[in-house]
Design a protein around this motif. Sequence first.
Motif, PDB file in Angstrom:
ATOM      1  N   SER A  71       0.823  -1.201   0.000  1.00  4.64           N
ATOM      2  CA  SER A  71       0.000   0.000   0.000  1.00  4.64           C
ATOM      3  C   SER A  71       0.857   1.250   0.000  1.00  4.64           C
ATOM      4  N   ASP A  72       0.254   2.315  -0.444  1.00  8.91           N
ATOM      5  CA  ASP A  72       0.835   3.652  -0.361  1.00  8.91           C
ATOM      6  C   ASP A  72      -0.166   4.474   0.439  1.00  8.91           C
ATOM      7  N   ASN A  73       0.087   4.595   1.728  1.00 11.38           N
ATOM      8  CA  ASN A  73      -0.890   5.253   2.601  1.00 11.38           C
ATOM      9  C   ASN A  73      -1.108   6.717   2.222  1.00 11.38           C
ATOM     10  N   ALA A  74      -0.083   7.363   1.733  1.00 11.53           N
ATOM     11  CA  ALA A  74      -0.221   8.765   1.354  1.00 11.53           C
ATOM     12  C   ALA A  74      -1.174   8.942   0.186  1.00 11.53           C
ATOM     13  N   LYS A  75      -1.296   7.897  -0.640  1.00  9.49           N
ATOM     14  CA  LYS A  75      -2.176   7.961  -1.805  1.00  9.49           C
ATOM     15  C   LYS A  75      -3.462   7.165  -1.601  1.00  9.49           C
ATOM     16  N   ASN A  76      -3.641   6.603  -0.386  1.00  7.75           N
ATOM     17  CA  ASN A  76      -4.827   5.769  -0.124  1.00  7.75           C
ATOM     18  C   ASN A  76      -4.993   4.705  -1.205  1.00  7.75           C
ATOM     19  N   THR A  77      -3.906   4.067  -1.530  1.00  8.77           N
ATOM     20  CA  THR A  77      -3.892   3.108  -2.621  1.00  8.77           C
ATOM     21  C   THR A  77      -3.315   1.775  -2.138  1.00  8.77           C
ATOM     22  N   VAL A  78      -3.912   0.711  -2.634  1.00  9.22           N
ATOM     23  CA  VAL A  78      -3.424  -0.626  -2.322  1.00  9.22           C
ATOM     24  C   VAL A  78      -3.179  -1.353  -3.639  1.00  9.22           C
ATOM     25  N   TYR A  79      -2.170  -2.208  -3.624  1.00 11.06           N
ATOM     26  CA  TYR A  79      -1.792  -2.961  -4.813  1.00 11.06           C
ATOM     27  C   TYR A  79      -1.808  -4.457  -4.498  1.00 11.06           C
ATOM     28  N   LEU A  80      -2.055  -5.228  -5.515  1.00  9.62           N
ATOM     29  CA  LEU A  80      -1.953  -6.674  -5.387  1.00  9.62           C
ATOM     30  C   LEU A  80      -1.122  -7.180  -6.557  1.00  9.62           C
ATOM     31  N   GLN A  81       0.089  -7.593  -6.269  1.00  3.90           N
ATOM     32  CA  GLN A  81       0.951  -8.190  -7.286  1.00  3.90           C
ATOM     33  C   GLN A  81       0.677  -9.679  -7.315  1.00  3.90           C
ATOM     34  N   MET A  82       0.227 -10.156  -8.450  1.00  5.42           N
ATOM     35  CA  MET A  82      -0.152 -11.564  -8.589  1.00  5.42           C
ATOM     36  C   MET A  82       0.811 -12.240  -9.551  1.00  5.42           C
ATOM     37  N   ASN A  83       1.565 -13.176  -9.047  1.00  5.87           N
ATOM     38  CA  ASN A  83       2.512 -13.929  -9.861  1.00  5.87           C
ATOM     39  C   ASN A  83       2.106 -15.399  -9.917  1.00  5.87           C
ATOM     40  N   SER A  84       2.687 -16.119 -10.847  1.00  8.67           N
ATOM     41  CA  SER A  84       2.409 -17.555 -10.990  1.00  8.67           C
ATOM     42  C   SER A  84       0.911 -17.829 -11.014  1.00  8.67           C
ATOM     43  N   LEU A  85       0.209 -17.066 -11.809  1.00  6.49           N
ATOM     44  CA  LEU A  85      -1.249 -17.183 -11.854  1.00  6.49           C
ATOM     45  C   LEU A  85      -1.668 -18.523 -12.419  1.00  6.49           C
ATOM     46  N   LYS A  86      -2.781 -19.015 -11.889  1.00  9.67           N
ATOM     47  CA  LYS A  86      -3.323 -20.302 -12.274  1.00  9.67           C
ATOM     48  C   LYS A  86      -4.732 -20.094 -12.845  1.00  9.67           C
ATOM     49  N   PRO A  87      -5.207 -21.013 -13.657  1.00  8.14           N
ATOM     50  CA  PRO A  87      -6.586 -20.874 -14.167  1.00  8.14           C
ATOM     51  C   PRO A  87      -7.619 -20.745 -13.041  1.00  8.14           C
ATOM     52  N   GLU A  88      -7.382 -21.397 -11.918  1.00  8.73           N
ATOM     53  CA  GLU A  88      -8.324 -21.314 -10.803  1.00  8.73           C
ATOM     54  C   GLU A  88      -8.307 -19.965 -10.099  1.00  8.73           C
ATOM     55  N   ASP A  89      -7.391 -19.067 -10.491  1.00 10.57           N
ATOM     56  CA  ASP A  89      -7.413 -17.702  -9.977  1.00 10.57           C
ATOM     57  C   ASP A  89      -8.386 -16.820 -10.754  1.00 10.57           C
ATOM     58  N   THR A  90      -8.948 -17.358 -11.819  1.00 12.09           N
ATOM     59  CA  THR A  90      -9.907 -16.597 -12.616  1.00 12.09           C
ATOM     60  C   THR A  90     -11.125 -16.250 -11.778  1.00 12.09           C
ATOM     61  N   ALA A  91     -11.415 -14.964 -11.663  1.00 12.38           N
ATOM     62  CA  ALA A  91     -12.501 -14.478 -10.823  1.00 12.38           C
ATOM     63  C   ALA A  91     -12.625 -12.975 -11.004  1.00 12.38           C
ATOM     64  N   VAL A  92     -13.662 -12.428 -10.403  1.00 13.32           N
ATOM     65  CA  VAL A  92     -13.761 -10.969 -10.280  1.00 13.32           C
ATOM     66  C   VAL A  92     -13.116 -10.588  -8.950  1.00 13.32           C
ATOM     67  N   TYR A  93     -12.196  -9.670  -8.997  1.00 18.02           N
ATOM     68  CA  TYR A  93     -11.472  -9.230  -7.812  1.00 18.02           C
ATOM     69  C   TYR A  93     -12.018  -7.881  -7.352  1.00 18.02           C
ATOM     70  N   TYR A  94     -12.318  -7.808  -6.076  1.00 14.16           N
ATOM     71  CA  TYR A  94     -12.905  -6.600  -5.497  1.00 14.16           C
ATOM     72  C   TYR A  94     -11.980  -6.012  -4.447  1.00 14.16           C
TER      73      TYR A  94
END
Length: 119
Positions: A71-94
Amino acid sequence: QVQVVESGGGSVQPGGSLRLSCAASGRSLSIKAMGWYRQFPGKQRELVARIFSTGSTNYADFVKGRFTISSDNAKNTVYLQMNSLKPEDTAVYYCNVDLLGKYGMYDSWGQGTQVTVSS
């Protein structure tokens, strides 16, 4: 009023990477935690990862070692780095934001971003 906007979803091949971003905006936000959830068709949303304003994090077992939340608290922003993705990771992310308001804790959700992992 809080606005939560996600970006960064898309399609990727198995083993690939994506980075999701989520920005919260509004007046005098007191953010206590930000997190990512995902939802499969016909299922309830499930926690993927969460980061608190203290910097502590927690992850679902199924993403440990593959996904990293930051996260970058100063920007009120959060990140999600997703590596080694699998077909079962397919979804809507909220993105979810936990805030302290005048009357107590409340949360706000983004509109969701589709992640598709397919060859």
